[in-house]
Design a protein around this motif. Structure first.
Motif, PDB file in Angstrom:
ATOM      1  N   LYS A   1      57.816  16.984  47.174  1.00  0.00           N
ATOM      2  CA  LYS A   1      57.480  18.275  47.780  1.00  0.00           C
ATOM      3  C   LYS A   1      58.074  18.397  49.183  1.00  0.00           C
ATOM      4  CE  LYS A   1      52.990  18.780  45.411  1.00  0.00           C
ATOM      5  NZ  LYS A   1      51.515  18.778  45.640  1.00  0.00           N
TER       6      LYS A   1
ATOM      7  N   ASN B   1      62.298  17.561  48.451  1.00  0.00           N
ATOM      8  CA  ASN B   1      62.942  18.215  47.306  1.00  0.00           C
ATOM      9  C   ASN B   1      64.060  17.354  46.713  1.00  0.00           C
ATOM     10  OD1 ASN B   1      63.006  20.408  45.521  1.00  0.00           O
ATOM     11  ND2 ASN B   1      64.740  21.340  46.579  1.00  0.00           N
TER      12      ASN B   1
ATOM     13  N   GLN C   1      55.037  20.445  38.521  1.00  0.00           N
ATOM     14  CA  GLN C   1      56.229  20.556  39.364  1.00  0.00           C
ATOM     15  C   GLN C   1      57.323  21.370  38.674  1.00  0.00           C
ATOM     16  OE1 GLN C   1      55.980  19.531  42.603  1.00  0.00           O
ATOM     17  NE2 GLN C   1      53.904  19.221  41.782  1.00  0.00           N
TER      18      GLN C   1
END
Length: 378
Positions: free
Chosen positions: A254, A257, A307
């Motif tokens: 997160k 990336n 995700q």
């Protein structure tokens, strides 16, 4: 006479059918294709946690539902997590009303302090408190989480190349359970408050964990290393260590990336659902502490499933696994109408069970309700 007999048969059949289905919340018009309403199931399971385990005199959750009022610090953190799950899913203050009571009771029972000899126990409570702050914006939860984070960082030393020790006074024992949750906490603190030091802590802790206690070929997370001997315990591979390694990788993904973190999480998840199962259902890891292990894996596995960059075929496979486990628990392993869960998700526990086993079941049912709400279950 025949008409009266026929009428009785017609009356009895629907009653028999409804009795056979009453303990499984379902929706849909076609009775043969009825599916579980996970929102209803989650409400039932999380309210059962409150109704059967909450100690209203001490403001904490009891060790079991049969009158044992012993206080345990670390399972209470996960009980707060379940209440937060339910509150975020429903916005029902029936759940959030317990947050303040829990905050007061757990601190008092822990000696009127958040500090504890076990670093992993403090990490679990810090993670739950940070979630409580995000759910309520009440600064006392933030302050307590940051206070705990200060204690936790003191557990890092250079033995075995780094890592946070498991327990105060045992600086040589470096465990996955004291480093996975710490990496998650550091990463979440950075995302919430923007302190660069927290990001660096997350990178450092995760890097040590991956390089020291993870079989990067298989995705297995080993339990601990003894820095006095250099021996790594490779026999103990538990679902909760798999889960927190997954959770740490997801949090770093997160932040940066970078797909490599997601790949780490997938490797560990694949190992878990392929090796720590019995007929594709997470295996029993016993009662006591072990009763909580599966639920912790489920929490962070659910984060992975959500995700956006997770490859679609992998997500579908993970969702099938989650659905099978949730359906198995609800249909085979839940004592109704009390809604009690045991360590074996294929076996009803009877009239009593422990807090840890109950929490794992609640986490699974809450996860199923979340995935249903986000329209990932079909």
């Amino acid at each position: 006479m025949k008409k009266k007999y026929l009428f009785l048969i017609m009356l009895i059949i629907p009653l028999w059918w409804s009795c056979g289905k009453e303990d499984i919340p379902a929706n849909g018009e076609d009775e043969e294709e009825e599916t579980i309403d996970w929102n209803v199931a989650a409400n039932a399971s999380s309210m059962a946690l409150i109704n059967q385990f909450w100690n209203s005199g001490g403001n904490y959750f009891n060790t079991d539902n049969s009158g044992n009022t012993t206080f345990q610090y670390w399972p209470n953190a996960h009980a707060l997590d379940v209440l937060i799950d339910a509150y975020e899913r429903t916005s029902n203050t029936e759940y959030s009303t317990y947050f303040d009571q829990w905050f007061q009771g757990v601190k008092v029972q822990n000696g009127n302090t958040w500090n504890n000899d076990f670093y992993d126990d403090m990490e679990w409570n810090a993670l739950a408190l940070l979630r409580a702050y995000k759910a309520t914006s009440d600064a006392k939860y933030k302050d307590a989480a940051l206070e705990l984070w200060g204690y936790i960082k003191e557990g890092w030393n250079d033995n075995a190349g780094g890592g946070i020790t498991w327990k105060k006074g045992m600086e040589y024992s470096k465990n996955a359970c004291s480093n996975g949750p710490a990496a998650i906490l550091a990463a979440r603190l950075y995302q919430e408050f923007g302190n660069e030091e927290d990001r660096e802590w997350a990178i450092r802790i995760y890097g040590w964990l991956k390089s020291t206690l993870v079989n990067t070929n298989t995705g297995a997370v080993w339990d601990n290393i003894n820095s006095n001997t250099g021996e790594i315990n490779k026999e103990w591979v538990f679902t909760y260590n798999q889960g927190t390694y997954i959770g740490a990788a997801v949090e770093l993904h997160k932040i940066f990336n970078e797909k490599s973190y997601l790949n780490d999480a997938v490797k560990a998840a694949d190992y878990t659902i392929g090796s720590l199962v019995e007929n594709s259902v997470l295996k029993s890891e016993g009662t006591g502490d072990g009763g909580l292990f599966k639920g912790i894996f489920i929490r962070y596995f659910t984060d992975l499933i959500q995700q956006e960059r997770l490859d679609a075929p992998i997500q579908r496979r993970y969702l099938q696994f989650m659905k099978l486990n949730a359906e198995t628990l609800w249909e085979q392993g839940t004592t109704q109408p009390a809604v009690l869960f045991g360590p074996n998700w294929r076996q009803k526990p009877g009239t009593s069970t422990g807090l840890t086993e109950q929490l794992s079941g609640c986490m699974l049912i809450e996860a199923a309700a979340l995935l249903e709400k986000e329209e990932l279950f079909n």
